[in-house]
Each structure stands twice: as C-alpha cells, then as structure tokens.
Design a protein around this motif. Structure first.
Motif, PDB file in Angstrom:
ATOM      1  N   ASP A   1      -4.261  -4.173   4.016  1.00 46.90           N
ATOM      2  CA  ASP A   1      -4.403  -2.716   3.938  1.00 46.90           C
ATOM      3  C   ASP A   1      -4.221  -2.144   5.342  1.00 46.90           C
ATOM      4  O   ASP A   1      -3.817  -2.864   6.268  1.00 46.90           O
TER       5      ASP A   1
ATOM      6  N   LEU B   1      -6.275  -1.215   7.664  1.00 44.79           N
ATOM      7  CA  LEU B   1      -7.107  -1.768   8.742  1.00 44.79           C
ATOM      8  C   LEU B   1      -6.621  -3.163   9.133  1.00 44.79           C
ATOM      9  O   LEU B   1      -6.514  -3.493  10.316  1.00 44.79           O
TER      10      LEU B   1
ATOM     11  N   VAL C   1      -2.615   3.887  10.277  1.00 38.52           N
ATOM     12  CA  VAL C   1      -2.419   2.719  11.141  1.00 38.52           C
ATOM     13  C   VAL C   1      -2.489   3.105  12.625  1.00 38.52           C
ATOM     14  O   VAL C   1      -3.101   2.393  13.426  1.00 38.52           O
TER      15      VAL C   1
HETATM   16  C1  LIG Z   1       0.170   2.749  -3.361  1.00 39.36           C
HETATM   17  C2  LIG Z   1      -0.492   2.261  -2.149  1.00 39.36           C
HETATM   18  C3  LIG Z   1      -1.612   2.905  -1.686  1.00 39.36           C
HETATM   19  C4  LIG Z   1      -2.259   2.416  -0.566  1.00 39.36           C
HETATM   20  N1  LIG Z   1      -3.377   3.070  -0.156  1.00 39.36           N
HETATM   21  C5  LIG Z   1      -4.050   2.575   0.887  1.00 39.36           C
HETATM   22  C6  LIG Z   1      -5.234   3.210   1.327  1.00 39.36           C
HETATM   23  O1  LIG Z   1      -5.640   4.236   0.795  1.00 39.36           O
HETATM   24  N2  LIG Z   1      -5.908   2.652   2.352  1.00 39.36           N
HETATM   25  C7  LIG Z   1      -5.470   1.529   2.985  1.00 39.36           C
HETATM   26  O2  LIG Z   1      -6.142   1.074   3.925  1.00 39.36           O
HETATM   27  N3  LIG Z   1      -4.342   0.915   2.621  1.00 39.36           N
HETATM   28  C8  LIG Z   1      -3.619   1.411   1.583  1.00 39.36           C
HETATM   29  N4  LIG Z   1      -2.471   0.805   1.200  1.00 39.36           N
HETATM   30  C9  LIG Z   1      -1.971  -0.336   1.971  1.00 39.36           C
HETATM   31  C10 LIG Z   1      -1.086   0.174   3.123  1.00 39.36           C
HETATM   32  O3  LIG Z   1      -0.011   0.880   2.651  1.00 39.36           O
HETATM   33  C11 LIG Z   1      -0.569  -0.972   3.969  1.00 39.36           C
HETATM   34  O4  LIG Z   1      -1.628  -1.466   4.685  1.00 39.36           O
HETATM   35  C12 LIG Z   1       0.520  -0.677   4.976  1.00 39.36           C
HETATM   36  O5  LIG Z   1       0.796  -1.902   5.644  1.00 39.36           O
HETATM   37  C13 LIG Z   1       0.235   0.345   6.051  1.00 39.36           C
HETATM   38  O6  LIG Z   1      -0.095   1.548   5.524  1.00 39.36           O
HETATM   39  P1  LIG Z   1       0.867   2.792   5.552  1.00 39.36           P
HETATM   40  O7  LIG Z   1       2.195   2.431   5.087  1.00 39.36           O
HETATM   41  O8  LIG Z   1       0.144   3.862   4.822  1.00 39.36           O
HETATM   42  O9  LIG Z   1       0.942   3.103   7.117  1.00 39.36           O
HETATM   43  P2  LIG Z   1       0.840   4.485   7.880  1.00 39.36           P
HETATM   44  O10 LIG Z   1      -0.459   4.554   8.550  1.00 39.36           O
HETATM   45  O11 LIG Z   1       1.247   5.632   7.034  1.00 39.36           O
HETATM   46  O12 LIG Z   1       1.966   4.212   8.969  1.00 39.36           O
HETATM   47  C14 LIG Z   1       1.989   4.914  10.190  1.00 39.36           C
HETATM   48  C15 LIG Z   1       2.863   4.183  11.137  1.00 39.36           C
HETATM   49  O13 LIG Z   1       2.311   2.898  11.421  1.00 39.36           O
HETATM   50  C16 LIG Z   1       3.368   1.982  11.684  1.00 39.36           C
HETATM   51  N5  LIG Z   1       3.336   0.902  10.708  1.00 39.36           N
HETATM   52  C17 LIG Z   1       2.720   0.875   9.516  1.00 39.36           C
HETATM   53  N6  LIG Z   1       2.933  -0.305   8.918  1.00 39.36           N
HETATM   54  C18 LIG Z   1       3.701  -1.033   9.755  1.00 39.36           C
HETATM   55  C19 LIG Z   1       4.285  -2.333   9.708  1.00 39.36           C
HETATM   56  N7  LIG Z   1       4.101  -3.134   8.639  1.00 39.36           N
HETATM   57  N8  LIG Z   1       5.028  -2.749  10.763  1.00 39.36           N
HETATM   58  C20 LIG Z   1       5.222  -1.964  11.839  1.00 39.36           C
HETATM   59  N9  LIG Z   1       4.708  -0.719  11.925  1.00 39.36           N
HETATM   60  C21 LIG Z   1       3.959  -0.262  10.900  1.00 39.36           C
HETATM   61  C22 LIG Z   1       4.660   2.777  11.573  1.00 39.36           C
HETATM   62  O14 LIG Z   1       4.981   3.291  12.840  1.00 39.36           O
HETATM   63  C23 LIG Z   1       4.260   3.894  10.641  1.00 39.36           C
HETATM   64  O15 LIG Z   1       5.076   5.036  10.747  1.00 39.36           O
HETATM   65  C24 LIG Z   1      -1.788   1.276   0.105  1.00 39.36           C
HETATM   66  C25 LIG Z   1      -0.640   0.647  -0.351  1.00 39.36           C
HETATM   67  C26 LIG Z   1       0.010   1.139  -1.446  1.00 39.36           C
HETATM   68  C27 LIG Z   1       1.228   0.470  -1.900  1.00 39.36           C
END
Ligand SMILES: Cc1cc2nc3c(=O)[nH]c(=O)nc-3n(C[C@H](O)[C@H](O)[C@H](O)COP(=O)(O)OP(=O)(O)OC[C@H]3O[C@@H](n4cnc5c(N)ncnc54)[C@H](O)[C@@H]3O)c2cc1C
Length: 614
Positions: free
Chosen positions: A93, A95, A127
């Motif tokens: 997730d 965190l 993130v």
């Molecule tokens: C439908 C759905 C709902 C979800 N809801 C939650 C939730 O409510 N709470 C939760 O903790 N997790 C949630 N998750 C899990 C979460 O999407 C993943 O942890 C994901 O890896 C990071 O979240 P994000 O895409 O929202 O990142 P965000 O925080 O939106 O990303 C911001 C930035 O962080 C960087 N970043 C993010 N991921 C990566 C990566 N893998 N590699 C490099 N840079 C990166 C990029 O620069 C990106 O633009 C959810 C997943 C799904 C599929």
C-alpha cells in the motif's frame, strides 16, 4: 547536485483486466506508461539540472515492464535509472511503497526528491508526504514553480493551496510533489531515444536497500483493498423534442421542473441523530476553517461521523488546529459533541510539520477510533505525514464510509479514473481517511446543541518550511475551490486563456487528476437531489461517471497525440525502428510479480460488473 525523481509505471486503464480468482489485476499484455505528473516532475528536474548542473536519477518500483518507463525518462533527459524490482514488493500500500522507495532514495542521498502529485491509477497522492516523513525531510506538495538556491541549500516553491496559491521556502534536501503546471509535457525525439540507449539502468532489490520482506508487500501494509464495486450508471435516456432551439429550451426546462431537478426550495438535509452521545472511543473530524468560518466539507464530515459514531458507540469530536474556540458553537451545531482546540500562533498559517506534530501528539494522547480529514489540498498534505509518523493505514479521497459486520470501518475509495470503487480496510487503529468534499451530505444544523470545549496542550516544533507569501483567488473562485475542493485551481487552460475551445492537450483530464475530481464532485452534488436516498453505491455511481469518461477520453487523446507526434517526427526523420521497438516493448506486459500498485487486488471496469463480496 542530485535530483531523484520517482516515476510510477501505470497501466493504460482501457486495457485492464481482472482475474476473479486471484482478485488481482492481470498485467500480462497490458500496455503501461509513466504516470503523467511524474513525467512533468522529470521535465522540471531536467530544467533544474540545466541551471545548476548535477544529475537526474529516475527511480521506479515496479514490474519488469516498468523498465520501459525508465527508458522513456532517460530519453527525456534523466542521466540514469534505478529499477527497484522485487517479488516481495507486490501488494504494497502507500505506506509500504513509501518505505521501500525511501530506502532506495537514502542510498542515492539526493539534494531534492521530486514526485508526481498523485499517480493516475490509484491517485492517493500519499506516497510523497509519507516518504518525506520517513526520510525526515521537509515537504512541499502540489508545487507548480520551483527554484533552488544551492549556495543557501534551500528551495522556493509556489504551491497550490485550497484558496489560491502560496509561496513557501525551506531547506534542502526536501520532498516536492509536482502539480500539472510545473512543466510542459515533452516528447522525446529520435536522437533522445538513441541517446537513452547508452544511459545506465541499475536494478535494485530489497536486500540492496536493507529492508526485510515483512516491511513491504501485503504483509507490511496497514491497508488492503477488500474488494471492488463496479460503478454502474443509470441514465434516463430521454430525448427533448422541439422545432426551434427556443422551443427545445422551453421543453427541457419543463421536463427538469417536472422531475424536480430545478427545485431549489426546502432544506433536504437530515437532522443529526438524537439522544446522548456514546461513551466509547471517539470519532474525530479534523476541522477546516475558512475566512467565513467552518468549511462545508467539515460539516459533511461531522454528519458522517455522527452516523458512524452511533454504530461505533462513541462521541463525535472535532479538532481545530490553529483556530480558536470561536468556532465551537458552529461545530457543535454541525454534529460535534466535543471540540478540541489546539491553538498556538505558530499554527497560523498552515505549515505541514507544525500541524502534523500537533495532530500526531493528540492522536497518541487521546486514542480516537477513527480520524476523518477533508480531501482538500491541506488534508492531503497533512494526513499522509501524520499516518506515516504513527505507522497508520490511510485511505485517500474516500467518497463514503460505513461499518461492516465485524465492526471495521470500510472506506470507499474511487480509483482508475472513477471506473471502480474499492472498499479499503485498515489493520491499524485509528483508521484514518481523507474524504472528498461535496460528496457526503451535511446534517441540518442544530443550534440548540451546546459545545463542550477542551483546550489541548500543544507542543509546536519549529517548522522547516515557512510561508513567504499567499495569493488567494478571488472570492468566487475561492468559493468554488472550497465547494469542489479543486475545481477552481484546475480550470482547463483554454478557459484560463479566455479561448472558447482547447487548441491543444486533447486528453488534458487524464493528466490532471483534479479536473476529473471536479466533474465528479459536481455529479456527487447532483446525486443528492433524490430525497431520502442514502449515499450508497448508486450515489457513488452518480458521483463518478464524468470522471471515468474524461479519463477514457483523456487516455485516448494522449495516445493519439503521441502517435501523431511520432508520425510527424518519422515523416521528418525517416522511419524509426527504435520508436516502433519501444512501443512494442511497452505492450509486452511483463512479469508475474507486480510490485508497487501493480499487484493490488482490484477489479477493472470490464469484469467488475458482478458485485464482489468483501
Ligand atoms: C483501487 C486502489 C485503491 C487503493 N487505495 C489505497 C489507499 O486508500 N491507501 C493506501 O495506502 N494504498 C492504496 N492503494 C495501494 C496504492 O495504490 C499503492 O500502494 C501504490 O503503490 C501507491 O499509491 P498511489 O498510486 O496512490 O501513489 P500516489 O501517492 O498517488 O503517487 C504519488 C507519486 O508517488 C510516486 N510513486 C508512487 N508509486 C510509485 C512507484 N511504484 N514507483 C515509483 N514512484 C512511485 C510517483 O511519483 C507518484 O506520482 C490502492 C490501490 C488500488 C489499486
């Protein structure tokens, strides 16, 4: 100077499929792309390097196919790439993702860490602030202009705020998340792509960054996606007939009046639950205040908190950070049984670290059951910082909450451009969520409720980031921003420029999460017109279709634009086998394990039609 840019490899939404057995996304054969805010962050980093020298490192955590994203970043000007791939990362997730990425960033010891403001798939925007907290660096989120003073080891950033823009300054190293305006979208040409092949991409594993498998992946994540609800939309499909435009307008008006769509009269808000508050563990709402008092979203959260508190058996408490007891009566009338006031001159204006310290201390001292914040710019800046400090799960931008049969709070999170709503559950207490403004309904204010006010003893640390100046929007735009959260800040550029039609960026919405939300916010408000209806999935559905449509059109638009751009280049430069090779590789899908967001057990639109048990 070294700048690390985190780039997420995301699936093209229209190509997603869901495996009902594993409840995970099928990535094989699904083309991906780098999340669009991240490409702009990268372009901004390259511009800063041109000014100050040094190197730009693109870092991704993702499946084997994510390497294609790094190649694109190298073609856009990054000096080298780091591919963090490890099967144990699957199902992380935000965190756990932040923990893993922070460990990889520590090895690079950059002067600046840039991220997108939010990914375009899961869109939590958590993130960045979570990494800032784990690295113990200052943060500036939603930044649209960034300058560095390397001699002074500091940055100056203009960032989007809820009522306009503000300029902040702080020391380096720092975490900055990029808003859309931070840089123009760029496309690599043939020479850029050729140059990229000579640049290095390093592979990194969990062992390399000193993390154990239990700290990441599903096991190291406090939240999990408990299922998926498809968003289905029912429309009336009525045609309005008429011989002239005037007659059609008349007919439309009559029809809208007949179905009550234009009926502004009457207060449809429900009263607050009656009776004494419960004596159990409290439900908290972090209040947000504007120039004219309590913001509508705070009233919406208090009404939802009152509903949940009935089931959970505790009182509703509103915490006001940086405000005074002046607002206690309004908060009580909106549903607060108790108002906690954390007042200190250092808490105004809002700065992340001061507010995060006060809120985290208060949560530790008073142990609420659930903490709700508004999914405003401020709420999304503050909540992840606090969640990471306390090791708590956090749901971003929920549109509804309820309590399941096991007494857990389910937080409904839209994702993939609004195509699905996923109930998110948390292993940690208190559960914490940011909730989208304008989707829930405030209760009818009850002025007979008398507030109990507690003043919190606060310890405000010296904040590293300081607000230099503020540029509020005009009143009307600020009002729109407050109601819709983001609408006013993310108007299409052709409208900002006074043009009636866009002349570029066909798929702009797909690169501007806020615009998607803005439209869905409006739908959410419209959905409230049905009297007495509860905000269940149907209402969620009504809140989302605009978002989905914009996303789909946006994705098509973006791909079409890239295709056209490449075609023009090829016409100028002759056939380009590398481009074709790159595109073919992009579609190859890739690995079994899908680190990062890739392995999240969710359903895409196509197969999500059947409702799934949670
Ligand atoms: C439908 C759905 C709902 C979800 N809801 C939650 C939730 O409510 N709470 C939760 O903790 N997790 C949630 N998750 C899990 C979460 O999407 C993943 O942890 C994901 O890896 C990071 O979240 P994000 O895409 O929202 O990142 P965000 O925080 O939106 O990303 C911001 C930035 O962080 C960087 N970043 C993010 N991921 C990566 C990566 N893998 N590699 C490099 N840079 C990166 C990029 O620069 C990106 O633009 C959810 C997943 C799904 C599929």
């Amino acid at each position: 100077m070294r700048i690390v840019v985190c780039v997420k490899w995301v699936p093209m939404l229209s190509k997603l499929e869901f495996d009902p057995e594993t409840r995970r996304l099928k990535r094989e054969g699904v083309p991906g792309e780098v999340s669009s805010f991240d490409l702009r962050a990268l372009t901004a980093a390259v511009a800063l390097r041109a000014q100050h020298g040094g190197e730009v490192v693109a870092l991704t955590m993702g499946p084997p196919a994510a390497r294609d994203g790094l190649v694109e970043c190298l073609a856009l000007g990054a000096d080298r790439g780091v591919h963090f791939a490890d099967a144990a990362l699957a199902g992380s997730d935000t965190l756990a993702t932040a923990r893993a990425l922070a460990a990889a960033v520590r090895r690079e010891a950059p002067d600046l860490l840039l991220l997108g403001r939010a990914s375009v798939d899961a869109e939590t925007g958590q993130v960045g602030p979570e990494m800032a907290e784990l690295l113990d660096w200052p943060q500036a989120t939603a930044v649209r202009r960034l300058t560095l003073d390397l001699a002074a080891r500091s940055f100056i950033a203009e960032r989007e705020a809820d009522d306009g823009f503000e300029t902040v300054t702080g020391p380096l190293p720092a975490v900055v998340t990029a808003a859309e305006d931070i840089a123009e979208e760029k496309f690599p040409n043939k020479a850029d792509r050729q140059a990229a092949t000579a640049k290095p991409i390093a592979s990194v594993s969990l062992a390399d960054v000193g993390l154990g498998a239990d700290q990441v992946g599903a096991g190291g994540s406090p939240t999990w996606v408990a299922g998926v609800e498809a968003v289905t939309v029912e429309r009336r499909r009525e045609l309005i007939a008429g011989d002239t435009p005037e007659a059609m307008v008349r007919a439309l008006g009559e029809r809208l009046r007949a179905i009550g769509a234009l009926d502004a009269g009457g207060d449809r808000r429900q009263p607050l639950p009656s009776g004494a508050p419960g004596t159990g563990v409290p439900v908290w709402v972090v209040a947000e205040l504007g120039p004219s008092g309590v913001l509508p979203v705070t009233a919406e959260l208090l009404a939802k908190a009152a509903e949940l508190a009935r089931t959970l058996g505790g009182p509703v408490e509103a915490i006001v950070i940086g405000g005074g007891a002046t607002y206690a009566a309004a908060l009580a009338a909106a549903g607060a049984d108790r108002v906690l006031v954390a007042d200190d001159p250092a808490l105004v204006p809002y700065v992340t670290e001061a507010h995060a310290a006060v809120l985290a201390d208060a949560i530790i001292a008073r142990q609420p059951r659930l903490v709700l914040l508004a999914s405003t710019v401020r709420g999304r800046d503050l909540a992840p910082r606090v969640a990471a400090r306390l090791g708590l799960g956090l749901t971003g931008d929920a549109i509804d909450l309820d309590v399941d049969t096991e007494g857990r709070v389910r937080q409904m999170k839209p994702a993939f451009g609004g195509a699905i709503v996923a109930p998110i559950l948390s292993r940690t207490r208190p559960e914490v969520a940011t909730v989208r403004p304008g989707v829930l309904r405030a209760a009818r204010p009850d002025p007979s409720r008398h507030p109990v006010v507690d003043t919190l003893a606060v310890r405000v640390p010296a904040a590293r980031v300081r607000v230099v100046s503020r540029q509020p929007l005009d009143d009307a735009a600020a009002g729109r921003a407050r109601r819709g959260g983001r609408r006013a800040r993310c108007r299409p550029r052709h409208r900002r420029a006074g043009r009636s039609r866009p002349n570029r960026r066909v798929g702009a919405a797909s690169r501007c999460g806020d615009r998607r939300h803005a439209r869905s916010d409006r739908r959410g408000l419209a959905a409230e017109a049905a009297p007495g209806r509860r905000h269940r999935t149907r209402d969620r559905a009504a809140a989302l279709p605009g978002a989905r449509r914009e996303r789909q059109h946006g994705a098509h638009g973006r791909r079409a634009r890239r295709r056209n751009h490449r075609r023009r280049q090829q016409e100028r430069q002759g056939a380009d086998p590398q481009v074709r090779g790159f595109r073919a590789a992009g579609g190859s899908g890739g690995g079994a394990a899908v680190p990062g967001g890739g392995a999240s057990p969710v359903s895409p639109p196509r197969v999500a039609q059947a409702r799934r048990p949670t």
